[in-house]
Design a protein around this motif. Sequence first.
Motif, PDB file in Angstrom:
ATOM      1  N   LEU A  51      27.637 -13.256  -1.064  1.00 30.70           N
ATOM      2  CA  LEU A  51      27.975 -14.670  -1.229  1.00 30.70           C
ATOM      3  C   LEU A  51      29.467 -14.839  -1.002  1.00 30.70           C
ATOM      4  CD1 LEU A  51      26.042 -15.509  -4.549  1.00 30.70           C
ATOM      5  CD2 LEU A  51      25.272 -15.895  -2.225  1.00 30.70           C
ATOM      6  N   VAL A  52      29.833 -15.874  -0.268  1.00 33.94           N
ATOM      7  CA  VAL A  52      31.243 -16.118   0.020  1.00 33.94           C
ATOM      8  C   VAL A  52      31.585 -17.559  -0.324  1.00 33.94           C
ATOM      9  CG1 VAL A  52      33.002 -16.265   1.827  1.00 33.94           C
ATOM     10  CG2 VAL A  52      31.351 -14.385   1.844  1.00 33.94           C
ATOM     11  N   PHE A  53      32.566 -17.719  -1.198  1.00 35.03           N
ATOM     12  CA  PHE A  53      33.108 -19.034  -1.555  1.00 35.03           C
ATOM     13  C   PHE A  53      34.477 -19.132  -0.883  1.00 35.03           C
ATOM     14  CE2 PHE A  53      30.166 -17.739  -4.804  1.00 35.03           C
ATOM     15  CZ  PHE A  53      29.478 -18.897  -5.153  1.00 35.03           C
ATOM     16  N   ALA A  70      34.516 -13.507  -3.191  1.00 36.75           N
ATOM     17  CA  ALA A  70      33.445 -12.811  -2.473  1.00 36.75           C
ATOM     18  C   ALA A  70      32.592 -12.057  -3.490  1.00 36.75           C
ATOM     19  CB  ALA A  70      34.033 -11.841  -1.449  1.00 36.75           C
ATOM     20  N   VAL A  71      31.288 -12.271  -3.427  1.00 39.79           N
ATOM     21  CA  VAL A  71      30.367 -11.681  -4.404  1.00 39.79           C
ATOM     22  C   VAL A  71      29.495 -10.631  -3.720  1.00 39.79           C
ATOM     23  CG1 VAL A  71      28.512 -12.144  -6.047  1.00 39.79           C
ATOM     24  CG2 VAL A  71      30.325 -13.852  -5.691  1.00 39.79           C
ATOM     25  N   ARG A  81      39.304 -12.584  -4.368  1.00 40.57           N
ATOM     26  CA  ARG A  81      38.784 -11.897  -5.547  1.00 40.57           C
ATOM     27  C   ARG A  81      37.378 -11.394  -5.245  1.00 40.57           C
ATOM     28  NH1 ARG A  81      38.020 -14.247 -11.730  1.00 40.57           N
ATOM     29  NH2 ARG A  81      36.982 -12.401 -12.571  1.00 40.57           N
ATOM     30  N   ALA A  82      37.158 -10.117  -5.449  1.00 40.46           N
ATOM     31  CA  ALA A  82      35.841  -9.524  -5.247  1.00 40.46           C
ATOM     32  C   ALA A  82      35.131  -9.407  -6.597  1.00 40.46           C
ATOM     33  CB  ALA A  82      35.961  -8.151  -4.590  1.00 40.46           C
ATOM     34  N   ILE A  83      33.913  -9.902  -6.659  1.00 36.91           N
ATOM     35  CA  ILE A  83      33.095  -9.781  -7.866  1.00 36.91           C
ATOM     36  C   ILE A  83      31.883  -8.929  -7.520  1.00 36.91           C
ATOM     37  CG2 ILE A  83      31.669 -11.008  -9.543  1.00 36.91           C
ATOM     38  CD1 ILE A  83      33.490 -13.382  -9.276  1.00 36.91           C
ATOM     39  N   ARG A 101      29.492 -15.683 -14.590  1.00 36.86           N
ATOM     40  CA  ARG A 101      30.742 -14.999 -14.258  1.00 36.86           C
ATOM     41  C   ARG A 101      31.273 -15.470 -12.907  1.00 36.86           C
ATOM     42  NH1 ARG A 101      31.470  -9.324 -12.604  1.00 36.86           N
ATOM     43  NH2 ARG A 101      29.244  -8.987 -12.985  1.00 36.86           N
ATOM     44  N   VAL A 102      30.370 -15.613 -11.946  1.00 37.57           N
ATOM     45  CA  VAL A 102      30.775 -16.088 -10.627  1.00 37.57           C
ATOM     46  C   VAL A 102      31.261 -17.523 -10.706  1.00 37.57           C
ATOM     47  CG1 VAL A 102      29.974 -16.622  -8.295  1.00 37.57           C
ATOM     48  CG2 VAL A 102      29.199 -14.525  -9.422  1.00 37.57           C
TER      49      VAL A 102
END
Length: 265
Positions: free
Chosen positions: A175-177, A183-184, A232-234, A248-249
């Motif tokens: 997933l990318v916001f 970035a998830v 930020r990478a989650i 969290r995201v």
Amino acid sequence: MKEATASRQEGWKDKPPPESAWRGRQGRTRKTITAEQDRAAGGREERYVRRKDGEYALGSITLKVLPSTRRIRAYLRWSEDGRSPALYVGEVEHLTRVANLEQAWKIAQVRGMVEKRPVPAGSWASSSATRSVMRGNRGRDTAPELRIRSLLHQDGLRYRISARPLPGVRRTADLVFSRARVAVFVDGCFWHGCPDHCRPARTNSDFWRTKIEGNRARDAQTDQILADAGWRAIRIWEHEDPVRAARRVAAAVRGFAVQDDHSVP
């Protein structure tokens, strides 16, 4: 066992077998049909038919009732040259479809009508069963990922799916916001070396240890590349509670949005 079989056959002299002994229920999906055949055969690796060209095709058992004999006959079917050949396996005599499929597969296996597909030369898998399982692991749209996406969408967030956060950098996030620069990654416990659930492989252990260690190193490198670019990478383990993971995201994405709003004069 012989007496039970005989009694069933006697009961079918005057009327056909019950439909529950041979007909599948209505509304079945391709997935449920495949799972039914896999269970009856003792595993998907037990279902392969060698074709005339030497390649292997996945076989299935079809059950039919002959009105003239009132017997349930089993046939082995597979795809070959655009056709679907049917090879007679034998008669089955149980009262349930599940039991009759299991009996038919045993007959086919004993007669050598099906066999395990050999592992291709140069394959990293230690067996055909391992290869089938690993090939079946999805690279995207996994169940945990779909659940998290659904929760975030319900929460009003929008995102890109299976996209590269940074142009020109071959790293894909689940997933990318883009606006929030978040970035998830939803990581599988086996492939990414989860400390709680990843267990050492019993076969070809050196290969798998090296493979997983390499994946973990690449994950760390990806996180650093994103951090250097202001992202930020989650990372979310597939075993995590999806509701908590989605929160969290959302907190990370909305935290950026709050800062962004405050920066506007």
